[in-house]
Design a protein around this motif. Structure first.
Motif, PDB file in Angstrom:
ATOM      1  N   ASP A 100       0.212   4.053   0.991  1.00  0.00           N
ATOM      2  CA  ASP A 100       0.023   4.838   2.210  1.00  0.00           C
ATOM      3  C   ASP A 100       0.546   4.146   3.468  1.00  0.00           C
ATOM      4  O   ASP A 100       0.407   4.663   4.567  1.00  0.00           O
ATOM      5  CB  ASP A 100      -1.465   5.167   2.403  1.00  0.00           C
ATOM      6  N   ALA A 101       1.107   2.945   3.312  1.00  0.00           N
ATOM      7  CA  ALA A 101       1.616   2.214   4.482  1.00  0.00           C
ATOM      8  C   ALA A 101       3.072   1.812   4.288  1.00  0.00           C
ATOM      9  O   ALA A 101       3.527   0.810   4.825  1.00  0.00           O
ATOM     10  CB  ALA A 101       0.761   0.976   4.741  1.00  0.00           C
TER      11      ALA A 101
ATOM     12  N   LEU B  67       5.385   1.272   7.501  1.00  0.00           N
ATOM     13  CA  LEU B  67       5.100   0.012   8.183  1.00  0.00           C
ATOM     14  C   LEU B  67       5.713  -1.155   7.425  1.00  0.00           C
ATOM     15  O   LEU B  67       6.347  -2.041   8.009  1.00  0.00           O
ATOM     16  CB  LEU B  67       3.590  -0.179   8.306  1.00  0.00           C
ATOM     17  N   GLN B  68       5.563  -1.137   6.113  1.00  0.00           N
ATOM     18  CA  GLN B  68       6.085  -2.225   5.286  1.00  0.00           C
ATOM     19  C   GLN B  68       7.614  -2.238   5.287  1.00  0.00           C
ATOM     20  O   GLN B  68       8.236  -3.306   5.292  1.00  0.00           O
ATOM     21  CB  GLN B  68       5.542  -2.070   3.863  1.00  0.00           C
TER      22      GLN B  68
ATOM     23  N   ASP C 239       0.836  -1.195   0.000  1.00  0.00           N
ATOM     24  CA  ASP C 239       0.000   0.000   0.000  1.00  0.00           C
ATOM     25  C   ASP C 239       0.871   1.245   0.000  1.00  0.00           C
ATOM     26  O   ASP C 239       1.750   1.406   0.834  1.00  0.00           O
ATOM     27  CB  ASP C 239      -0.901  -0.023   1.239  1.00  0.00           C
TER      28      ASP C 239
END
Length: 382
Positions: free
Chosen positions: A225-226, A229-230, A223
């Motif tokens: 937008d993530a 985190l990834q 994503d």
């Protein structure tokens, strides 16, 4: 107690990997390294952490770090295990599309393909927030266009693709946010230049240039937008695996020193009988064992899905293992005296290699910063 004592399955895996590694000659060149990689992959060791549905072993970073540690303890570490299955394989398995999983995970698991990982930049160093490699959308085609530079990227010449950390502009805030892209090795505009290192390693280091590299829309992993985190979902396994690499190297050096101290006789007494020799070696062993405990804790927290807990433990494990490795190698060389600097005993090359565990993928000072403000709650100094 289950977190402190290895299961029978893990003991069996450790013994099997150790026996396998002992039967292979030391990887002195890329061809030897590739043969060892392929042999390990056929036995399921390289992809042990990847999902069974895509040809992996269905286990976790706990098992993969165990494999790398034992390969290192036998003098045959595979540096690309840190990168290909641990970082890239983990990120794709957790966040990739079904198409990306089907394309990349089976060949990563069976050893027929490799991936490199590019994050560090000449002007960013440890500050990932200053990464300047940018990705923008081509409004007409939907393609991504990447521009930037990366340095100290391991094994790009061996890899079929590189997972590149770039930054895209957030339409809402205008700020840049991290994202990950799969860049095949022969993509136009994607160029590599070897860095002249004094590090004696099979896996070479490269500087990468991305000059308006055009990628299809599906090159983005996960994503948009993530991305942060990834990214950290891959960096925690990287730290655990670097700890395993360091512990294996330290164990290898220590074993060489112990063997020499038992056999080398001066004034009719093995030098290992003297406390000036024995005690530093015992201390090195203790430090390596303590680092291994933290590494195992970090791996199990990560495999249990506790990314926050794993982040703290993985940083501590990497710090402890790097320090223990450097001390073990130094003491091993010192135990052998002049012989410790000869090619015959193979320890001198580890003096430089062991420093890497202190420096990469994150310096010990940055780990101390992390623990200072994340764990102890002290104010940031930067």
């Amino acid at each position: 107690m289950t977190t402190l004592i290895e299961s029978e399955d893990h003991k069996s895996l450790r013994a099997a990997v150790s026996a396998f590694a002992q039967t292979h000659p030391h990887t002195a060149n890329a061809e030897d390294n590739n043969r060892l990689w392929q042999a390990a992959a056929k036995l399921g060791y390289i992809g042990v952490n990847l999902p069974e549905a895509y040809g992996g072993g269905g286990a976790g970073i706990t098992e993969l770090s165990l494999v790398l540690e034992e390969l290192g303890a036998a003098g045959n570490p595979l540096l690309m295990m840190i990168v290909s299955p641990a970082i890239c394989g983990t990120v794709i398995a957790r966040f990739g599309t079904e198409e990306q999983k089907r394309e990349w995970l089976p060949p990563l698991a069976d050893g027929t393909r490799l991936m490199a990982f590019g994050i560090t930049e000449p002007d960013a160093g440890s500050n990932s927030h200053r990464i300047t490699t940018t990705a923008r959308r081509d409004a007409a085609t939907g393609d991504w266009i990447l521009t930037g530079r990366k340095v100290f990227v391991s094994g790009v010449d061996l890899a079929d693709a590189t997972l590149i950390v770039g930054r895209t502009e957030d339409a809402r805030t205008g700020k840049l946010k991290p994202c990950l892209f799969i860049v095949p090795r022969d993509t136009p505009g994607f160029e590599r230049r070897p860095i002249d290192m004094e590090l004696n390693a099979v896996e070479r280091q490269f500087e990468l240039t991305l000059d308006d590299v055009r990628l299809p829309a599906d090159a983005l992993v996960g994503d948009e937008d993530a991305g942060l985190l990834q990214l950290f979902a891959g960096l925690n396994p990287e730290r655990v695996m670097t700890a395993a690499f360091a512990i294996g190297m330290g164990r290898y050096a220590l074993a060489k020193a112990v063997e020499y101290a038992r056999e080398r006789t001066v004034w009719k007494t093995p030098i290992g009988a003297h406390q000036a020799i024995a005690h530093p070696l015992a201390q090195a062993h203790i430090d390596l064992e303590l680092a291994r405990l933290m590494m195992q804790k970090a791996a199990r927290l990560y495999d249990a899905g506790d990314d926050v807990g794993a982040g703290e433990a993985a940083n501590m494990a990497k710090y402890a293992a790097g320090e223990a490795c450097v001390k073990a190698v130094d003491q091993a060389v010192h135990t052998l005296g002049g012989n410790g600097l000869t090619r015959e005993f193979g320890l001198a090359r580890l003096i430089t290699a062991s420093r890497v565990a202190r420096i990469a993928p994150v310096s010990r000072e940055m780990i101390l910063n992390y623990v200072s403000h994340q764990t102890l709650g002290l104010p940031k100094s930067y």
